[in-house]
Design a protein around this motif. Structure first.
Motif, PDB file in Angstrom:
ATOM      1  N   ILE A 166      13.617  85.179  28.603  1.00  0.00           N
ATOM      2  CA  ILE A 166      13.526  84.098  28.603  1.00  0.00           C
ATOM      3  C   ILE A 166      12.837  83.521  29.479  1.00  0.00           C
ATOM      4  CG2 ILE A 166      14.707  82.047  27.077  1.00  0.00           C
ATOM      5  CD1 ILE A 166      16.673  84.257  25.990  1.00  0.00           C
ATOM      6  N   PRO A 167      11.643  82.063  29.218  1.00  0.00           N
ATOM      7  CA  PRO A 167      11.112  81.649  29.875  1.00  0.00           C
ATOM      8  C   PRO A 167      12.266  80.351  30.009  1.00  0.00           C
ATOM      9  CG  PRO A 167       9.833  82.285  28.459  1.00  0.00           C
ATOM     10  CD  PRO A 167      11.061  82.792  28.496  1.00  0.00           C
ATOM     11  N   PHE A 168      11.951  79.871  31.753  1.00  0.00           N
ATOM     12  CA  PHE A 168      13.081  78.468  31.370  1.00  0.00           C
ATOM     13  C   PHE A 168      12.078  77.322  32.779  1.00  0.00           C
ATOM     14  CE2 PHE A 168      15.331  81.479  34.619  1.00  0.00           C
ATOM     15  CZ  PHE A 168      15.423  80.861  36.192  1.00  0.00           C
ATOM     16  N   TRP A 169      12.659  76.635  32.522  1.00  0.00           N
ATOM     17  CA  TRP A 169      12.861  75.524  33.317  1.00  0.00           C
ATOM     18  C   TRP A 169      13.351  75.294  33.807  1.00  0.00           C
ATOM     19  CZ3 TRP A 169       7.994  74.347  35.728  1.00  0.00           C
ATOM     20  CH2 TRP A 169       6.897  74.639  34.610  1.00  0.00           C
ATOM     21  N   ALA A 170      14.095  74.816  35.319  1.00  0.00           N
ATOM     22  CA  ALA A 170      15.427  74.394  36.051  1.00  0.00           C
ATOM     23  C   ALA A 170      15.803  73.395  36.419  1.00  0.00           C
ATOM     24  CB  ALA A 170      15.442  75.487  37.512  1.00  0.00           C
ATOM     25  N   ILE A 171      16.270  72.384  35.841  1.00  0.00           N
ATOM     26  CA  ILE A 171      16.091  70.879  35.909  1.00  0.00           C
ATOM     27  C   ILE A 171      17.286  70.210  36.699  1.00  0.00           C
ATOM     28  CG2 ILE A 171      15.664  69.282  34.001  1.00  0.00           C
ATOM     29  CD1 ILE A 171      14.194  70.190  32.303  1.00  0.00           C
ATOM     30  N   LYS A 172      16.526  69.445  37.419  1.00  0.00           N
ATOM     31  CA  LYS A 172      17.962  68.896  37.836  1.00  0.00           C
ATOM     32  C   LYS A 172      18.329  67.504  36.894  1.00  0.00           C
ATOM     33  CE  LYS A 172      19.409  66.253  42.670  1.00  0.00           C
ATOM     34  NZ  LYS A 172      18.605  65.739  43.961  1.00  0.00           N
ATOM     35  N   ASN A 173      19.382  67.345  36.777  1.00  0.00           N
ATOM     36  CA  ASN A 173      20.022  65.995  35.758  1.00  0.00           C
ATOM     37  C   ASN A 173      20.730  64.938  36.893  1.00  0.00           C
ATOM     38  OD1 ASN A 173      20.033  64.600  33.907  1.00  0.00           O
ATOM     39  ND2 ASN A 173      21.324  65.360  32.871  1.00  0.00           N
ATOM     40  N   SER A 174      21.158  63.997  36.539  1.00  0.00           N
ATOM     41  CA  SER A 174      21.815  62.922  37.213  1.00  0.00           C
ATOM     42  C   SER A 174      22.838  62.166  36.618  1.00  0.00           C
ATOM     43  CB  SER A 174      20.651  61.754  37.930  1.00  0.00           C
ATOM     44  OG  SER A 174      20.119  61.185  36.678  1.00  0.00           O
ATOM     45  N   TRP A 175      23.928  63.846  35.523  1.00  0.00           N
ATOM     46  CA  TRP A 175      24.876  63.029  35.041  1.00  0.00           C
ATOM     47  C   TRP A 175      26.071  63.538  36.081  1.00  0.00           C
ATOM     48  CZ3 TRP A 175      22.674  64.302  29.690  1.00  0.00           C
ATOM     49  CH2 TRP A 175      21.944  63.456  29.507  1.00  0.00           C
ATOM     50  N   GLY A 176      26.177  63.666  37.772  1.00  0.00           N
ATOM     51  CA  GLY A 176      27.252  64.523  38.203  1.00  0.00           C
ATOM     52  C   GLY A 176      27.153  66.445  37.992  1.00  0.00           C
ATOM     53  N   THR A 177      27.969  66.560  38.904  1.00  0.00           N
ATOM     54  CA  THR A 177      28.218  68.118  39.547  1.00  0.00           C
ATOM     55  C   THR A 177      29.079  69.195  38.163  1.00  0.00           C
ATOM     56  OG1 THR A 177      29.876  67.687  40.712  1.00  0.00           O
ATOM     57  CG2 THR A 177      27.589  67.955  41.537  1.00  0.00           C
ATOM     58  N   ASP A 178      29.804  67.538  37.074  1.00  0.00           N
ATOM     59  CA  ASP A 178      30.366  68.678  36.216  1.00  0.00           C
ATOM     60  C   ASP A 178      29.879  67.984  34.654  1.00  0.00           C
ATOM     61  OD1 ASP A 178      30.394  65.700  36.175  1.00  0.00           O
ATOM     62  OD2 ASP A 178      32.512  64.742  36.097  1.00  0.00           O
ATOM     63  N   TRP A 179      28.770  68.425  34.693  1.00  0.00           N
ATOM     64  CA  TRP A 179      28.153  68.369  33.773  1.00  0.00           C
ATOM     65  C   TRP A 179      27.124  69.834  33.566  1.00  0.00           C
ATOM     66  CZ3 TRP A 179      22.545  68.612  32.744  1.00  0.00           C
ATOM     67  CH2 TRP A 179      22.389  68.203  30.938  1.00  0.00           C
ATOM     68  N   GLY A 180      26.728  70.164  32.852  1.00  0.00           N
ATOM     69  CA  GLY A 180      25.846  71.048  31.969  1.00  0.00           C
ATOM     70  C   GLY A 180      26.391  72.743  33.433  1.00  0.00           C
ATOM     71  N   GLU A 181      25.200  72.902  34.372  1.00  0.00           N
ATOM     72  CA  GLU A 181      25.135  73.593  34.984  1.00  0.00           C
ATOM     73  C   GLU A 181      25.860  73.697  36.561  1.00  0.00           C
ATOM     74  OE1 GLU A 181      23.021  77.713  35.033  1.00  0.00           O
ATOM     75  OE2 GLU A 181      22.915  77.518  32.695  1.00  0.00           O
ATOM     76  N   LYS A 182      26.323  73.125  36.407  1.00  0.00           N
ATOM     77  CA  LYS A 182      26.628  72.342  37.729  1.00  0.00           C
ATOM     78  C   LYS A 182      25.823  71.149  38.086  1.00  0.00           C
ATOM     79  CE  LYS A 182      29.570  76.089  40.316  1.00  0.00           C
ATOM     80  NZ  LYS A 182      28.903  77.255  40.930  1.00  0.00           N
ATOM     81  N   GLY A 183      25.367  70.226  37.016  1.00  0.00           N
ATOM     82  CA  GLY A 183      23.964  69.638  37.123  1.00  0.00           C
ATOM     83  C   GLY A 183      22.834  69.920  36.848  1.00  0.00           C
ATOM     84  N   TYR A 184      22.911  71.045  36.308  1.00  0.00           N
ATOM     85  CA  TYR A 184      21.789  71.352  35.170  1.00  0.00           C
ATOM     86  C   TYR A 184      21.712  71.456  34.878  1.00  0.00           C
ATOM     87  CZ  TYR A 184      20.055  71.361  41.094  1.00  0.00           C
ATOM     88  OH  TYR A 184      19.486  71.386  42.267  1.00  0.00           O
ATOM     89  N   TYR A 185      20.434  71.604  34.251  1.00  0.00           N
ATOM     90  CA  TYR A 185      19.938  71.947  32.698  1.00  0.00           C
ATOM     91  C   TYR A 185      18.791  73.061  32.308  1.00  0.00           C
ATOM     92  CZ  TYR A 185      18.348  70.527  27.500  1.00  0.00           C
ATOM     93  OH  TYR A 185      17.939  70.592  26.168  1.00  0.00           O
ATOM     94  N   TYR A 186      19.192  73.697  31.634  1.00  0.00           N
ATOM     95  CA  TYR A 186      17.937  74.882  31.217  1.00  0.00           C
ATOM     96  C   TYR A 186      16.950  74.607  30.371  1.00  0.00           C
ATOM     97  CZ  TYR A 186      20.000  76.819  35.963  1.00  0.00           C
ATOM     98  OH  TYR A 186      20.154  76.781  37.255  1.00  0.00           O
ATOM     99  N   LEU A 187      15.733  74.918  30.441  1.00  0.00           N
ATOM    100  CA  LEU A 187      14.736  74.735  29.672  1.00  0.00           C
ATOM    101  C   LEU A 187      14.183  75.476  28.413  1.00  0.00           C
ATOM    102  CD1 LEU A 187      14.699  72.085  27.283  1.00  0.00           C
ATOM    103  CD2 LEU A 187      13.044  70.716  28.147  1.00  0.00           C
TER     104      LEU A 187
END
Length: 489
Positions: free
Chosen positions: A449-470
């Motif tokens: 499954i192809p994905f983008w690795a996305i750095k979010n700005s909601w802290g490391t206690d959200w998502g995959e240690k702060g990252y979102y995969y779309l």
């Protein structure tokens, strides 16, 4: 497969069927009056949706209309305001007291894409007079800055040989209208207790605690429905935002300006001309700073831009510096600090100010202050900014060669995202409704499954240690519609 997913499949409404549209260009509102030929079809559709389920004799009648249209690719987004006349209610079996006819002022957003109409927003309230713009009841009529995603795509229409619309119930009503099982709050009590402990929640009163429990329970049901409709591998459930209503979450953490204002025009970036490697990750190459936390402030635009500039400076100057978002909140007068902003404006502000200070020198406070920028302390500068291609293969090639990319997305489902590759159904995560700025730092595949690795700005206690995969390659959630980068020479 869930029955509502089967319904969308039968209707041909699964994501990927239509390429993501270009960012629409706004047009000015037309004058009040009967709907012009251009606005006639979307206005009739909106009226049909308003009257849906109403018996004959109770349906509203269209009054005056004004609107504008934004076009991109094969789609058109209509923003409409209309007065509607509701007939009087004199049936004692329906209304307790006789009522005179009522005038409503409504705001509608209608998307026309490849012959299908989609109602993105319906917001109606009573007015004191038939004249548009006159006084009206509190909270009525005015378009809201944030849509309620759960009430977005209320129905769809397709052209019919006899010029009538065939209408279909949308899956989105399932996200809001299903009653809760009676025993569910009891089962949720212990989960809510764990949530309160985990995220150190305190409430001012027992009444507020009970209210937050009810919000939490409804959010868990909603998360389960989002889970059932996701076509990727994402898991949704309890997050640090689970005691917030959808409107609270959007108002505090998201950025409606991304879809409402054009921002500064940027020149188009030159193509890198290379094929994209199979995978790439700038985190492993030293170009990405740690995940940050914007707090209770709609400043995602500033974090997206500083993340991009951090990467550009590293690639061109060899040093990774954590840069100041607070400088942009305080000193970028084109944007609106915690009320939202645009990356294109932020690049211009950095260039005009003379650079960015570091996080250590100009630390983040999460609210607007007086500008305290010092040119002597600026450690980083930029020469220009560029708009990138909407082709995801070209985006991947550019990222691998030139560094992390600032993008904007529709944040549907992110309130409850925990891990995995998110791929919401396209009608649920329309690229026309982007409301959150983030940073592409890499791409790849998990289990094909192809994905983008996305750095979010909601802290490391959200998502995959702060990252979102779309999901990558389907224009998921408009990830390709507003990609940009600073230029550092």
């Amino acid at each position: 497969m869930a029955p509502w997913l089967q319904l969308l499949s039968l209707l041909g409404l699964l994501p990927g069927a239509v390429a993501a549209p270009a960012q629409p260009q706004a047009a000015s509102f037309q004058a009040w009056g009967p709907p012009s030929p251009e606005l006639l079809a979307p206005t009739r559709f909106a009226l049909d949706m308003f009257n849906r389920g109403r018996a004959a004799g109770t349906r509203a009648v269209l009054g005056l209309v004004r609107g504008r249209v934004r076009r991109a690719g094969q789609g058109s987004l209509f923003s409409l305001e209309a007065t509607l006349e509701e007939p009087p209610c004199n049936d004692p079996t329906v209304c307790r007291l006789p009522a005179s006819k009522k005038t409503l002022l409504c705001s509608f957003e209608v998307l026309d894409e490849l012959g299908k109409h989609v109602l993105l927003r319906k917001d109606c309230g009573p007015v004191d007079t038939k004249v548009p713009g006159a006084g009206r009841a509190q909270g009525a009529g005015e378009p809201k800055s944030a849509f309620t995603q759960g009430s977005m795509i209320s129905s769809l229409s397709q052209p019919h040989p006899d010029s009538r619309n065939e209408t279909f119930s949308s899956v989105l009503s399932l996200l809001n209208e299903d009653p809760l099982p009676q025993d569910l709050p009891v089962k949720m009590a212990s989960i809510f207790k764990n949530f309160v402990i985990t995220y150190n929640r305190t409430y001012e009163s027992k009444e507020e605690a009970r209210w937050r429990l009810s919000v939490f329970v409804n959010n868990m049901v909603r998360a389960q429905k989002i889970q059932a409709l996701d076509r990727g591998t994402a898991q949704y459930g309890v997050t640090k935002f689970s005691d917030l209503t959808e409107e609270e979450f959007r108002t505090i953490y998201l950025n409606p300006l991304l879809r409402e204002e054009p921002g500064n025009k940027m020149k188009q970036a030159k193509s890198v001309g290379d094929l994209a490697p199979p995978e790439w990750d700038w985190r492993s190459k030293g170009a990405v700073t740690k995940v940050k936390d914007q707090g209770m402030c709609g400043s995602c635009w500033a974090f997206s831009v500083t993340g991009n500039v951090e990467g550009q400076w590293f690639l061109n100057q060899g040093t990774l510096l954590s840069l100041s978002e607070q400088e942009l909140l305080d000193c970028d007068k084109m944007d609106k600090a915690c009320m939202g902003g645009l990356p294109s404006n932020a690049y211009s502000a950095i260039k005009n100010l003379g650079g960015l200070e570091t996080e250590d020198d100009y630390s983040y406070r999460g609210h607007m202050q007086a500008c305290n920028f010092s040119a002597e302390k600026a450690k980083v500068y930029i020469n220009d900014s560029v708009e990138l291609s909407q082709n995801e293969q070209k985006l991947a090639a550019w990222l691998a060669k030139r560094g992390p990319i600032s993008v904007a997305i529709n944040a549907f489902g992110m309130q409850f995202y925990r891990h995995g590759i998110s791929r919401p159904l396209r009608p649920l995560c329309s690229p026309w409704l982007i409301d959150h700025a983030v940073l592409l730092v890499g791409y790849g595949n998990r289990s094909d499954i192809p994905f983008w690795a996305i750095k979010n700005s909601w802290g490391t206690d959200w998502g995959e240690k702060g990252y979102y995969y779309l999901h990558r390659g389907s224009g998921a959630c408009g990830v390709n519609t507003m990609a940009s980068s600073a230029v550092v020479d």
